[in-house]
Motif scaffolding. Sequence first.
Motif, PDB file in Angstrom:
ATOM      1  N   PHE A 224       0.795  -0.972  -0.155  1.00 46.80           N
ATOM      2  CA  PHE A 224      -0.146  -0.068   0.034  1.00 46.80           C
ATOM      3  C   PHE A 224       0.981   1.044   0.143  1.00 46.80           C
ATOM      4  O   PHE A 224       1.709   0.988   0.166  1.00 46.80           O
ATOM      5  N   ARG A 225      -0.273   2.098  -0.614  1.00 46.00           N
ATOM      6  CA  ARG A 225       0.909   3.623  -0.236  1.00 46.00           C
ATOM      7  C   ARG A 225       0.080   4.710   0.175  1.00 46.00           C
ATOM      8  O   ARG A 225      -1.178   4.533  -0.069  1.00 46.00           O
TER       9      ARG A 225
ATOM     10  N   LEU B  95      -4.016   0.727  -3.367  1.00 48.92           N
ATOM     11  CA  LEU B  95      -3.409  -0.424  -2.563  1.00 48.92           C
ATOM     12  C   LEU B  95      -3.780  -1.784  -4.198  1.00 48.92           C
ATOM     13  O   LEU B  95      -4.450  -1.018  -5.191  1.00 48.92           O
ATOM     14  N   PRO B  96      -3.257  -2.388  -3.450  1.00 45.11           N
ATOM     15  CA  PRO B  96      -3.065  -3.616  -4.694  1.00 45.11           C
ATOM     16  C   PRO B  96      -3.842  -3.914  -5.306  1.00 45.11           C
ATOM     17  O   PRO B  96      -4.213  -5.706  -5.416  1.00 45.11           O
ATOM     18  N   TYR B  97      -5.344  -3.712  -5.760  1.00 44.10           N
ATOM     19  CA  TYR B  97      -6.646  -4.525  -5.786  1.00 44.10           C
ATOM     20  C   TYR B  97      -7.629  -3.727  -7.409  1.00 44.10           C
ATOM     21  O   TYR B  97      -6.759  -2.643  -7.210  1.00 44.10           O
TER      22      TYR B  97
ATOM     23  N   ALA C 202      -9.975  -1.563  -8.963  1.00 45.25           N
ATOM     24  CA  ALA C 202     -10.540  -0.605  -8.836  1.00 45.25           C
ATOM     25  C   ALA C 202     -12.125  -0.397  -8.707  1.00 45.25           C
ATOM     26  O   ALA C 202     -12.641  -0.041  -7.834  1.00 45.25           O
ATOM     27  N   ASP C 203     -12.236  -1.384  -9.779  1.00 45.37           N
ATOM     28  CA  ASP C 203     -14.133  -1.679  -9.801  1.00 45.37           C
ATOM     29  C   ASP C 203     -14.529  -2.270  -8.206  1.00 45.37           C
ATOM     30  O   ASP C 203     -15.213  -2.153  -8.270  1.00 45.37           O
ATOM     31  N   GLY C 204     -13.337  -3.234  -8.075  1.00 44.76           N
ATOM     32  CA  GLY C 204     -14.066  -3.592  -6.742  1.00 44.76           C
ATOM     33  C   GLY C 204     -13.907  -3.293  -5.350  1.00 44.76           C
ATOM     34  O   GLY C 204     -14.131  -3.156  -4.413  1.00 44.76           O
ATOM     35  N   LEU C 205     -12.221  -2.234  -5.879  1.00 40.83           N
ATOM     36  CA  LEU C 205     -12.354  -1.220  -4.265  1.00 40.83           C
ATOM     37  C   LEU C 205     -13.945  -0.244  -4.284  1.00 40.83           C
ATOM     38  O   LEU C 205     -14.143  -0.200  -3.180  1.00 40.83           O
TER      39      LEU C 205
ATOM     40  N   ALA D 196       0.590   4.822 -16.273  1.00 37.47           N
ATOM     41  CA  ALA D 196       2.192   4.628 -15.743  1.00 37.47           C
ATOM     42  C   ALA D 196       1.917   6.054 -15.285  1.00 37.47           C
ATOM     43  O   ALA D 196       1.690   6.936 -15.903  1.00 37.47           O
ATOM     44  N   PRO D 197       3.099   6.062 -14.669  1.00 38.81           N
ATOM     45  CA  PRO D 197       4.064   5.190 -14.105  1.00 38.81           C
ATOM     46  C   PRO D 197       3.507   4.383 -12.923  1.00 38.81           C
ATOM     47  O   PRO D 197       4.411   3.597 -12.117  1.00 38.81           O
ATOM     48  N   GLY D 198       2.530   4.195 -13.226  1.00 33.00           N
ATOM     49  CA  GLY D 198       1.864   3.465 -12.033  1.00 33.00           C
ATOM     50  C   GLY D 198       1.944   2.346 -11.470  1.00 33.00           C
ATOM     51  O   GLY D 198       2.382   1.229 -12.512  1.00 33.00           O
ATOM     52  N   PRO D 199       2.580   1.050 -10.540  1.00 31.93           N
ATOM     53  CA  PRO D 199       2.327  -0.318 -10.617  1.00 31.93           C
ATOM     54  C   PRO D 199       0.720  -0.844 -11.331  1.00 31.93           C
ATOM     55  O   PRO D 199      -0.311  -0.340 -10.476  1.00 31.93           O
ATOM     56  N   PRO D 200       1.781  -1.686 -12.872  1.00 31.46           N
ATOM     57  CA  PRO D 200       0.276  -2.618 -12.426  1.00 31.46           C
ATOM     58  C   PRO D 200      -0.294  -3.761 -11.448  1.00 31.46           C
ATOM     59  O   PRO D 200      -0.184  -3.777 -10.291  1.00 31.46           O
ATOM     60  N   GLY D 201      -1.805  -3.345 -11.688  1.00 31.54           N
ATOM     61  CA  GLY D 201      -2.328  -4.436 -10.819  1.00 31.54           C
ATOM     62  C   GLY D 201      -2.936  -3.496  -9.241  1.00 31.54           C
ATOM     63  O   GLY D 201      -3.362  -3.827  -8.423  1.00 31.54           O
ATOM     64  N   THR D 202      -2.640  -2.638  -8.926  1.00 30.66           N
ATOM     65  CA  THR D 202      -3.381  -1.274  -8.253  1.00 30.66           C
ATOM     66  C   THR D 202      -4.185  -0.376  -9.092  1.00 30.66           C
ATOM     67  O   THR D 202      -4.308   0.083  -9.839  1.00 30.66           O
ATOM     68  N   ALA D 203      -4.928   0.368  -7.542  1.00 30.52           N
ATOM     69  CA  ALA D 203      -5.567   1.724  -7.728  1.00 30.52           C
ATOM     70  C   ALA D 203      -5.373   2.665  -6.864  1.00 30.52           C
ATOM     71  O   ALA D 203      -4.693   2.233  -5.824  1.00 30.52           O
TER      72      ALA D 203
END
Length: 416
Positions: free
Chosen positions: A324-325, A340-342, A344-347, A371-378
């Motif tokens: 998390f960040r 968070l590493p989930y 976006a729609d689910g969150l 980009a440049p955000g980590p993949p699979g995050t929201a």
Amino acid sequence: MTADEETGEAEQARGGTGAGGTGAGGSGAGDAEAERARRLAAWTAARRKLSDGPVDGTLAGRLARLAEEGAEVYDLDGSPDIYGDGIVARLEERTAAVLGHEAAAFFPTGTMAQQVALRCWAGRTGNPVVALHPVAHPERHERGALGRLSGLGTVHPTTEARPPTAEEVRELEEPFGTLMLELPLRDAGFVLPTWDELVAVAEAARERDAVVHFDGARLWECTTHFGRTLPEIAALADSVYVSFYKSLGGLSGAALAGPADFVAEARAWRHRYGGQVFQQWPAALSALVGLERELPRLPRYTAHATMVAAALREGLAEAGTPWFRIHPAEPHTHQFQVWLPYGADGLTEAGVRQAEEDGTVLFRVWDAPGAPGPPGTAVTEVTVGAPGLRWGPQDVRDALYGFLARVPERGAAGGV
């Protein structure tokens, strides 16, 4: 997000679909609208929230509130404005005084105000190039208007997710007429430079024979971080744009402040751009309310945001969240980002269910960062306002645990 897409703020306001989807179970425009209506209803009805959303509530309720609060700041027995006189002129005078500039002009939108400001400075400096950050509002959220409408070009002192430094401004390879600084830099996480850095950047621009313009849509909330008054901050710039619906809770509208002759020229261009609206008294009245009621409270919101961010960090660690960040780690204003590493729609759906089932709103719309955000995050934006002052650290953690328990991906991995 491209310049042709809605801003995240607009998506938040209308209960949008997060990462471009149609919402849980939705498959078309009708489903998406129904999902937005569901979210707005859940957020409006919630008993506990960190801040009031920009469109929470009903038309009747908002009108009644405006009439009640407006009577405390302006004589409602007077006549409505006509093309910017009366209450609009009063708002302009008040705004100029609050910022410490000679004059101010009211605009229906901040997009128009900034385009006019940068166009005016290009004419005065003889240089149509604007130096600004690549994630600044005119670059990301205005459909290329600076070039399409005014023939202005842009250069970027830095591509880092922070405001530019004085050295970067000095080392720009080509001349520019205006340095535009967005304070805070919203898309980078509502980040600000230090006071000394801001002073140095303004000095560096003037060494390059350029003027300085502040995109101060949220300038109101910067005093705590800088440790300076609004006039002291605004004095570093030749012109300043401020918003009345961001931070202050107004209905809409913006102001452009600066020297009297500059503002007079901006008024002429406002007319040419179609901003000479016949009556704007509801927006002006709500702006006066914001200056009177919300502006003095913003330092408290900023201080409380520090506590909320710390409690979220502690709660996410205690819950065993794999990554998390909180950004910035200590918020510069009363707004900050949570990653968070989930999905976006689910969150987003987890937050709506929490509002519906528990009457608690911790997070609203989440988005895939790209980009440049980590993949699979929201990522989502958190705003701490008056309702959030009632929350203590344990309230934040309890709300967080309730939210995480509803995240589908986390539940599949064992929950909290």
